[in-house]
Design a protein around this motif. Sequence first.
Motif, PDB file in Angstrom:
ATOM      1  N   VAL A  99     -10.764  -2.360   4.888  1.00  0.00           N
ATOM      2  CA  VAL A  99     -10.398  -1.111   4.235  1.00  0.00           C
ATOM      3  C   VAL A  99      -9.256  -0.514   5.045  1.00  0.00           C
ATOM      4  CG1 VAL A  99     -11.145   1.183   3.540  1.00  0.00           C
ATOM      5  CG2 VAL A  99     -12.741  -0.750   3.387  1.00  0.00           C
ATOM      6  N   TYR A 100      -8.179  -0.180   4.368  1.00  0.00           N
ATOM      7  CA  TYR A 100      -6.986   0.361   5.010  1.00  0.00           C
ATOM      8  C   TYR A 100      -6.920   1.872   4.795  1.00  0.00           C
ATOM      9  CZ  TYR A 100      -5.182  -4.276   6.035  1.00  0.00           C
ATOM     10  OH  TYR A 100      -5.011  -5.542   6.552  1.00  0.00           O
ATOM     11  N   TYR A 101      -6.675   2.595   5.890  1.00  0.00           N
ATOM     12  CA  TYR A 101      -6.610   4.048   5.869  1.00  0.00           C
ATOM     13  C   TYR A 101      -5.242   4.519   6.335  1.00  0.00           C
ATOM     14  CZ  TYR A 101     -11.734   3.675   5.920  1.00  0.00           C
ATOM     15  OH  TYR A 101     -13.044   3.368   5.631  1.00  0.00           O
ATOM     16  N   CYS A 102      -4.723   5.579   5.712  1.00  0.00           N
ATOM     17  CA  CYS A 102      -3.530   6.200   6.254  1.00  0.00           C
ATOM     18  C   CYS A 102      -3.918   7.514   6.933  1.00  0.00           C
ATOM     19  CB  CYS A 102      -2.459   6.420   5.192  1.00  0.00           C
ATOM     20  SG  CYS A 102      -2.922   7.419   3.773  1.00  0.00           S
ATOM     21  N   SER A 103      -3.080   7.935   7.852  1.00  0.00           N
ATOM     22  CA  SER A 103      -3.402   9.089   8.677  1.00  0.00           C
ATOM     23  C   SER A 103      -2.110   9.761   9.132  1.00  0.00           C
ATOM     24  CB  SER A 103      -4.224   8.662   9.892  1.00  0.00           C
ATOM     25  OG  SER A 103      -3.531   7.683  10.640  1.00  0.00           O
ATOM     26  N   ALA A 104      -2.238  10.992   9.639  1.00  0.00           N
ATOM     27  CA  ALA A 104      -1.067  11.774  10.045  1.00  0.00           C
ATOM     28  C   ALA A 104      -1.227  12.304  11.461  1.00  0.00           C
ATOM     29  CB  ALA A 104      -0.853  12.929   9.070  1.00  0.00           C
ATOM     30  N   ASP A 105      -0.135  12.293  12.201  1.00  0.00           N
ATOM     31  CA  ASP A 105      -0.109  12.752  13.597  1.00  0.00           C
ATOM     32  C   ASP A 105       1.132  13.624  13.804  1.00  0.00           C
ATOM     33  OD1 ASP A 105       0.210  13.066  16.331  1.00  0.00           O
ATOM     34  OD2 ASP A 105      -0.091  10.971  16.830  1.00  0.00           O
ATOM     35  N   PRO A 106       0.964  14.890  14.189  1.00  0.00           N
ATOM     36  CA  PRO A 106       2.120  15.771  14.331  1.00  0.00           C
ATOM     37  C   PRO A 106       2.891  15.595  15.634  1.00  0.00           C
ATOM     38  CG  PRO A 106       0.137  16.961  14.870  1.00  0.00           C
ATOM     39  CD  PRO A 106      -0.309  15.589  14.426  1.00  0.00           C
ATOM     40  N   GLN A 107       2.340  14.825  16.570  1.00  0.00           N
ATOM     41  CA  GLN A 107       2.967  14.732  17.882  1.00  0.00           C
ATOM     42  C   GLN A 107       3.499  13.346  18.214  1.00  0.00           C
ATOM     43  OE1 GLN A 107       0.048  16.265  20.663  1.00  0.00           O
ATOM     44  NE2 GLN A 107       0.508  18.375  20.116  1.00  0.00           N
ATOM     45  N   LEU A 134       0.831  -1.188   0.000  1.00  0.00           N
ATOM     46  CA  LEU A 134       0.000   0.000   0.000  1.00  0.00           C
ATOM     47  C   LEU A 134       0.875   1.250   0.000  1.00  0.00           C
ATOM     48  CD1 LEU A 134      -2.727  -0.943   2.651  1.00  0.00           C
ATOM     49  CD2 LEU A 134      -2.610  -1.536   0.219  1.00  0.00           C
ATOM     50  N   SER A 135       0.385   2.286  -0.643  1.00  0.00           N
ATOM     51  CA  SER A 135       1.066   3.575  -0.659  1.00  0.00           C
ATOM     52  C   SER A 135       0.153   4.647  -0.091  1.00  0.00           C
ATOM     53  CB  SER A 135       1.461   3.964  -2.090  1.00  0.00           C
ATOM     54  OG  SER A 135       2.350   3.024  -2.651  1.00  0.00           O
ATOM     55  N   CYS A 136       0.742   5.603   0.587  1.00  0.00           N
ATOM     56  CA  CYS A 136       0.015   6.766   1.099  1.00  0.00           C
ATOM     57  C   CYS A 136       0.762   8.005   0.615  1.00  0.00           C
ATOM     58  CB  CYS A 136      -0.058   6.729   2.610  1.00  0.00           C
ATOM     59  SG  CYS A 136      -0.878   8.170   3.353  1.00  0.00           S
ATOM     60  N   ALA A 137       0.253   8.618  -0.428  1.00  0.00           N
ATOM     61  CA  ALA A 137       0.854   9.838  -0.979  1.00  0.00           C
ATOM     62  C   ALA A 137       0.234  11.042  -0.294  1.00  0.00           C
ATOM     63  CB  ALA A 137       0.620   9.898  -2.477  1.00  0.00           C
ATOM     64  N   THR A 138       1.071  11.941   0.195  1.00  0.00           N
ATOM     65  CA  THR A 138       0.568  13.064   0.977  1.00  0.00           C
ATOM     66  C   THR A 138       0.875  14.398   0.315  1.00  0.00           C
ATOM     67  OG1 THR A 138       2.547  13.436   2.317  1.00  0.00           O
ATOM     68  CG2 THR A 138       1.038  11.707   3.040  1.00  0.00           C
ATOM     69  N   SER A 139       0.064  15.410   0.638  1.00  0.00           N
ATOM     70  CA  SER A 139       0.292  16.763   0.167  1.00  0.00           C
ATOM     71  C   SER A 139      -0.477  17.728   1.061  1.00  0.00           C
ATOM     72  CB  SER A 139      -0.149  16.923  -1.291  1.00  0.00           C
ATOM     73  OG  SER A 139      -1.539  16.683  -1.415  1.00  0.00           O
ATOM     74  N   GLY A 140      -0.079  18.984   1.020  1.00  0.00           N
ATOM     75  CA  GLY A 140      -0.802  20.005   1.759  1.00  0.00           C
ATOM     76  C   GLY A 140      -0.336  20.227   3.187  1.00  0.00           C
ATOM     77  N   PHE A 141       0.682  19.490   3.611  1.00  0.00           N
ATOM     78  CA  PHE A 141       1.271  19.743   4.922  1.00  0.00           C
ATOM     79  C   PHE A 141       2.749  19.359   4.859  1.00  0.00           C
ATOM     80  CE2 PHE A 141       1.534  15.324   6.432  1.00  0.00           C
ATOM     81  CZ  PHE A 141       0.602  14.685   5.630  1.00  0.00           C
ATOM     82  N   THR A 142       3.497  19.751   5.863  1.00  0.00           N
ATOM     83  CA  THR A 142       4.933  19.494   5.872  1.00  0.00           C
ATOM     84  C   THR A 142       5.166  18.045   6.269  1.00  0.00           C
ATOM     85  OG1 THR A 142       5.339  21.802   6.483  1.00  0.00           O
ATOM     86  CG2 THR A 142       7.161  20.243   6.764  1.00  0.00           C
ATOM     87  N   PHE A 143       5.458  17.230   5.288  1.00  0.00           N
ATOM     88  CA  PHE A 143       5.548  15.784   5.489  1.00  0.00           C
ATOM     89  C   PHE A 143       6.523  15.425   6.599  1.00  0.00           C
ATOM     90  CE2 PHE A 143       4.993  11.490   4.260  1.00  0.00           C
ATOM     91  CZ  PHE A 143       6.230  10.867   4.213  1.00  0.00           C
ATOM     92  N   ASP A 144       7.658  16.117   6.645  1.00  0.00           N
ATOM     93  CA  ASP A 144       8.697  15.776   7.615  1.00  0.00           C
ATOM     94  C   ASP A 144       8.288  16.086   9.061  1.00  0.00           C
ATOM     95  OD1 ASP A 144      11.550  16.700   5.508  1.00  0.00           O
ATOM     96  OD2 ASP A 144      10.164  15.006   5.484  1.00  0.00           O
ATOM     97  N   ASP A 145       7.213  16.829   9.247  1.00  0.00           N
ATOM     98  CA  ASP A 145       6.781  17.208  10.601  1.00  0.00           C
ATOM     99  C   ASP A 145       5.749  16.249  11.183  1.00  0.00           C
ATOM    100  OD1 ASP A 145       6.861  20.842  10.136  1.00  0.00           O
ATOM    101  OD2 ASP A 145       8.440  19.371  10.565  1.00  0.00           O
ATOM    102  N   TYR A 146       5.345  15.248  10.393  1.00  0.00           N
ATOM    103  CA  TYR A 146       4.256  14.379  10.803  1.00  0.00           C
ATOM    104  C   TYR A 146       4.664  12.911  10.790  1.00  0.00           C
ATOM    105  CZ  TYR A 146       0.839  18.162  10.543  1.00  0.00           C
ATOM    106  OH  TYR A 146       0.125  19.313  10.758  1.00  0.00           O
ATOM    107  N   ALA A 147       4.196  12.194  11.791  1.00  0.00           N
ATOM    108  CA  ALA A 147       4.238  10.740  11.734  1.00  0.00           C
ATOM    109  C   ALA A 147       3.053  10.270  10.903  1.00  0.00           C
ATOM    110  CB  ALA A 147       4.148  10.158  13.138  1.00  0.00           C
TER     111      ALA A 147
END
Length: 122
Positions: free
Chosen positions: A92-100, A19-32
């Motif tokens: 169903v598999y979901y990807c998500s982002a956490d800044p902390q 699976l791939s999770c392509a991200t945009s719209g936020f600073t990728f390096d700042d998020y888990a």
Amino acid sequence: VQLQASGGGLVQAGGSLRLSCATSGFTFDDYAIGWFRQAPGKERDFVAAISWSGGSTYYAGSVKGRFTISKDNAKNTVYLQMDSLRPEDTAVYYCSADPQYYSGDAFRPVYWGQGTQVTVSS
């Protein structure tokens, strides 16, 4: 903010998917980035997470040793390599982002992507 999950499909038990999770719209390096899954009629469960640096990963017990999470900072993308798949991995598999998030099981998403269906036949 966008997290675009892809790579799902139908596979036989014992097979593999990535699976791939392509991200945009936020600073990728700042998020888990973390993966969750939801089977029909069940709650959404945590699967795996990778810290913003990539230096820390954590897996649910049910997938540890079979799934591998990784990230490509150049592509702002996180991958979930799923091997030795079992029918109970169907969801169903979901990807998500956490800044902390830093490590362990304390992943708390603030952003979610749409899901991708994984079906494992017996």
